[in-house]
Design an enzyme around this catalytic site. Structure first.
Site, PDB file in Angstrom:
ATOM      1  N   GLU A   1     -13.095  -0.239 -19.873  1.00  0.00           N
ATOM      2  CA  GLU A   1     -13.463  -1.262 -20.854  1.00  0.00           C
ATOM      3  C   GLU A   1     -13.633  -2.630 -20.198  1.00  0.00           C
ATOM      4  O   GLU A   1     -12.927  -2.958 -19.240  1.00  0.00           O
ATOM      5  CB  GLU A   1     -12.362  -1.382 -21.912  1.00  0.00           C
ATOM      6  CG  GLU A   1     -12.161  -0.101 -22.689  1.00  0.00           C
ATOM      7  CD  GLU A   1     -10.837  -0.048 -23.446  1.00  0.00           C
ATOM      8  OE1 GLU A   1     -10.809   0.568 -24.517  1.00  0.00           O
ATOM      9  OE2 GLU A   1      -9.841  -0.609 -22.974  1.00  0.00           O
TER      10      GLU A   1
ATOM     11  N   ASP B   1      -4.652   3.092 -28.994  1.00  0.00           N
ATOM     12  CA  ASP B   1      -5.522   1.964 -28.658  1.00  0.00           C
ATOM     13  C   ASP B   1      -6.918   2.416 -28.244  1.00  0.00           C
ATOM     14  O   ASP B   1      -7.598   1.749 -27.485  1.00  0.00           O
ATOM     15  CB  ASP B   1      -4.872   1.113 -27.550  1.00  0.00           C
ATOM     16  CG  ASP B   1      -4.604   1.918 -26.278  1.00  0.00           C
ATOM     17  OD1 ASP B   1      -4.817   3.146 -26.293  1.00  0.00           O
ATOM     18  OD2 ASP B   1      -4.211   1.317 -25.270  1.00  0.00           O
TER      19      ASP B   1
HETATM   20  P1  NAD Z   1       2.455   5.822 -18.982  1.00  0.00           P
HETATM   21  O1  NAD Z   1       1.590   7.016 -18.778  1.00  0.00           O
HETATM   22  O2  NAD Z   1       3.033   5.138 -17.797  1.00  0.00           O
HETATM   23  O3  NAD Z   1       3.682   6.193 -19.945  1.00  0.00           O
HETATM   24  C1  NAD Z   1       3.527   6.902 -21.135  1.00  0.00           C
HETATM   25  C2  NAD Z   1       4.821   7.662 -21.402  1.00  0.00           C
HETATM   26  O4  NAD Z   1       4.697   8.302 -22.693  1.00  0.00           O
HETATM   27  C3  NAD Z   1       5.105   8.774 -20.386  1.00  0.00           C
HETATM   28  O5  NAD Z   1       6.386   8.589 -19.823  1.00  0.00           O
HETATM   29  C4  NAD Z   1       5.020  10.061 -21.224  1.00  0.00           C
HETATM   30  O6  NAD Z   1       5.920  11.069 -20.775  1.00  0.00           O
HETATM   31  C5  NAD Z   1       5.380   9.536 -22.606  1.00  0.00           C
HETATM   32  N1  NAD Z   1       4.942  10.386 -23.715  1.00  0.00           N
HETATM   33  C6  NAD Z   1       3.750  11.023 -23.885  1.00  0.00           C
HETATM   34  N2  NAD Z   1       3.754  11.709 -25.053  1.00  0.00           N
HETATM   35  C7  NAD Z   1       4.968  11.477 -25.628  1.00  0.00           C
HETATM   36  C8  NAD Z   1       5.567  11.889 -26.840  1.00  0.00           C
HETATM   37  N3  NAD Z   1       4.927  12.695 -27.676  1.00  0.00           N
HETATM   38  N4  NAD Z   1       6.823  11.462 -27.127  1.00  0.00           N
HETATM   39  C9  NAD Z   1       7.496  10.642 -26.266  1.00  0.00           C
HETATM   40  N5  NAD Z   1       6.971  10.222 -25.086  1.00  0.00           N
HETATM   41  C10 NAD Z   1       5.731  10.631 -24.780  1.00  0.00           C
HETATM   42  O7  NAD Z   1       1.579   4.808 -19.845  1.00  0.00           O
HETATM   43  P2  NAD Z   1       1.809   3.241 -20.065  1.00  0.00           P
HETATM   44  O8  NAD Z   1       1.083   2.451 -19.044  1.00  0.00           O
HETATM   45  O9  NAD Z   1       3.260   2.998 -20.299  1.00  0.00           O
HETATM   46  O10 NAD Z   1       1.004   3.053 -21.423  1.00  0.00           O
HETATM   47  C11 NAD Z   1       1.505   3.592 -22.625  1.00  0.00           C
HETATM   48  C12 NAD Z   1       0.454   3.449 -23.697  1.00  0.00           C
HETATM   49  O11 NAD Z   1       0.250   2.071 -23.995  1.00  0.00           O
HETATM   50  C13 NAD Z   1      -0.902   3.998 -23.312  1.00  0.00           C
HETATM   51  O12 NAD Z   1      -1.396   4.760 -24.395  1.00  0.00           O
HETATM   52  C14 NAD Z   1      -1.744   2.767 -23.063  1.00  0.00           C
HETATM   53  O13 NAD Z   1      -3.112   3.006 -23.332  1.00  0.00           O
HETATM   54  C15 NAD Z   1      -1.141   1.834 -24.072  1.00  0.00           C
HETATM   55  N6  NAD Z   1      -1.348   0.403 -23.807  1.00  0.00           N
HETATM   56  C16 NAD Z   1      -1.644  -0.388 -24.854  1.00  0.00           C
HETATM   57  C17 NAD Z   1      -1.813  -1.742 -24.673  1.00  0.00           C
HETATM   58  C18 NAD Z   1      -2.084  -2.611 -25.841  1.00  0.00           C
HETATM   59  O14 NAD Z   1      -2.390  -3.798 -25.675  1.00  0.00           O
HETATM   60  N7  NAD Z   1      -1.953  -2.121 -27.044  1.00  0.00           N
HETATM   61  C19 NAD Z   1      -1.715  -2.299 -23.388  1.00  0.00           C
HETATM   62  C20 NAD Z   1      -1.372  -1.455 -22.333  1.00  0.00           C
HETATM   63  C21 NAD Z   1      -1.193  -0.105 -22.549  1.00  0.00           C
END
Ligand code: NAD
Length: 363
Positions: free
Chosen positions: A66, A237
């Site tokens: 993006e 997101d």
């Molecule tokens: P990451 O991959 O480092 O961590 C995600 C964690 O979620 C992992 O530890 C995984 O085991 C866990 N997980 C997956 N499914 C699960 C479930 N059903 N129950 C419990 N835990 C579960 O990712 P990250 O960098 O920490 O990002 C997390 C999310 O935040 C992503 O979806 C990313 O796109 C989103 N994000 C959003 C914003 C925003 O501004 N809204 C900004 C950054 C990241």
């Protein structure tokens, strides 16, 4: 040289990952999060002056890439960011990013930075800012479901801005919970490791969902969400990527960054396009109500908006002189005669100086 000095526009301050880590550790992570929250709040208060557009997304089976642009009329900024839940299994980050600020009057870039760490910081600061206006008063306990890359930043922002002192951690992978708990062990939290999402939300005034999965997931079901809680939903997101059961949305007052983008990417993609939502900037400016009743469920349907990255880059730029952690990149061609770009190339071939550019800096 000062990073904001106008005389040398051909060299651009560049903040690498190494610089960013040094800046965060030198200033202190909680002070950075508090500072970012202040910059975000200031920019949300002057919402109408920004150029706004939903981010430009390129989707694939594996993830999304993006571009997130905006401008306040004086400074232009954009972030490049990806979201690839499949990456983690290969030892790669789910989210990586870099960004640029430029001055509008010349179009010349004035800052180039890594934004993988900065995105985690700004996302956490944005969550804390929303919660400052929406969470129940004196909320001290927060569940964090999803203990990956973003999770510690979320925890620390809620501590720094709201005084949250108890964390209830859950991840489908217990190793992620262990990692998160270990990283936060000396940060002054009471940490409860939970073995189910139901256990994690028990007694929590704030529920943060920050999981990564490219599907309509149901991290929270309706029966898990009690009256009066604030939900900070971060991981939904992207089109086709949500975390909350639709019934929770129907019981909540929903707050968003920029509705035109959130309707495509947020939890509310599960609802009809005319379902009422409140824009956070209006709450921050006192033009719309936030939390008004004890039993009210508030939901921050976070997707991440360009103005937040702009605020983060603006904050970073203001820290460069103080910390000195950057280098100057020879990014912009700078012929003595602006029309003699080709002549400059020829002179480089014959061993002459190509431009006044430099690659030096504060570190
Ligand atoms: P990451 O991959 O480092 O961590 C995600 C964690 O979620 C992992 O530890 C995984 O085991 C866990 N997980 C997956 N499914 C699960 C479930 N059903 N129950 C419990 N835990 C579960 O990712 P990250 O960098 O920490 O990002 C997390 C999310 O935040 C992503 O979806 C990313 O796109 C989103 N994000 C959003 C914003 C925003 O501004 N809204 C900004 C950054 C990241």
């Amino acid at each position: 040289m000062s990073p904001t000095e106008p005389a040398k526009l051909n060299v651009v301050p560049f903040v690498s990952v190494d610089h960013m880590m040094k800046i965060v550790l030198e200033i202190g992570v909680e002070e950075v999060l508090t500072g970012l929250t202040e910059y975000l709040e200031a920019d949300f208060r002057r919402w109408e002056i920004f150029d706004k557009t939903p981010r430009i997304a390129s989707h694939s089976a594996e993830g999304v890439i993006e571009l997130m642009p905006t401008s306040d009329g004086e400074v232009y900024g954009f972030k490049y960011v990806n979201g690839h839940p499949v990456n983690m299994a290969q030892g790669l980050q789910t989210v990586t990013a870099f960004g640029v600020l430029a001055e509008v009057v010349s179009g010349y870039p004035v800052l180039f930075s890594e934004m993988t760490i900065l995105t985690a910081l700004r996302t956490a600061a944005m969550s804390a800012l929303a919660a400052k206006y929406l969470a129940p008063e004196n909320a001290k306990s927060m569940a964090i479901i999803g203990n990956g890359a973003q999770s510690e930043f979320q925890a620390l922002a809620f501590k720094a801005v709201l005084g949250v002192d108890t964390l209830r951690l859950y991840d489908i992978d217990p190793a992620a919970t262990e990692k998160c708990a270990a990283n936060l062990a000396d940060s002054g939290f009471n940490i409860v490791r939970c073995t189910s999402p139901e256990e994690a939300v028990e007694g929590a005034a704030i529920i943060t969902t920050v999981t990564a999965d490219k599907q309509y997931a149901t991290i929270l079901t309706d029966n898990m969400v009690g009256a009066g809680v604030h939900i900070n939903a971060i991981g939904g997101d992207c089109p086709g990527k949500t975390e909350l059961h639709k019934d929770i949305l129907l019981r909540s007052d929903i707050f968003v960054e920029y509705p035109q983008q959130t309707r495509i990417e947020g939890e509310i993609q599960q609802l009809p396009d005319d379902h009422p939502v409140t824009e956070l900037w209006q709450v921050i400016r006192g033009e719309a109500p936030g939390r008004t009743a004890e039993g009210q469920i508030t939901l921050f349907d976070s997707v991440g908006f360009a103005i937040e990255d702009f605020s983060a880059l603006r904050y970073l730029r203001d820290q460069l002189e103080r910390t000195g952690h950057y280098v100057e990149l020879d990014m912009i061609a700078d012929p003595d005669d602006p029309r003699d770009l080709y002549g400059m190339v020829l002179r480089a071939a014959s061993g002459g100086a190509a431009s006044g550019g430099a690659a030096s800096g504060g570190d």
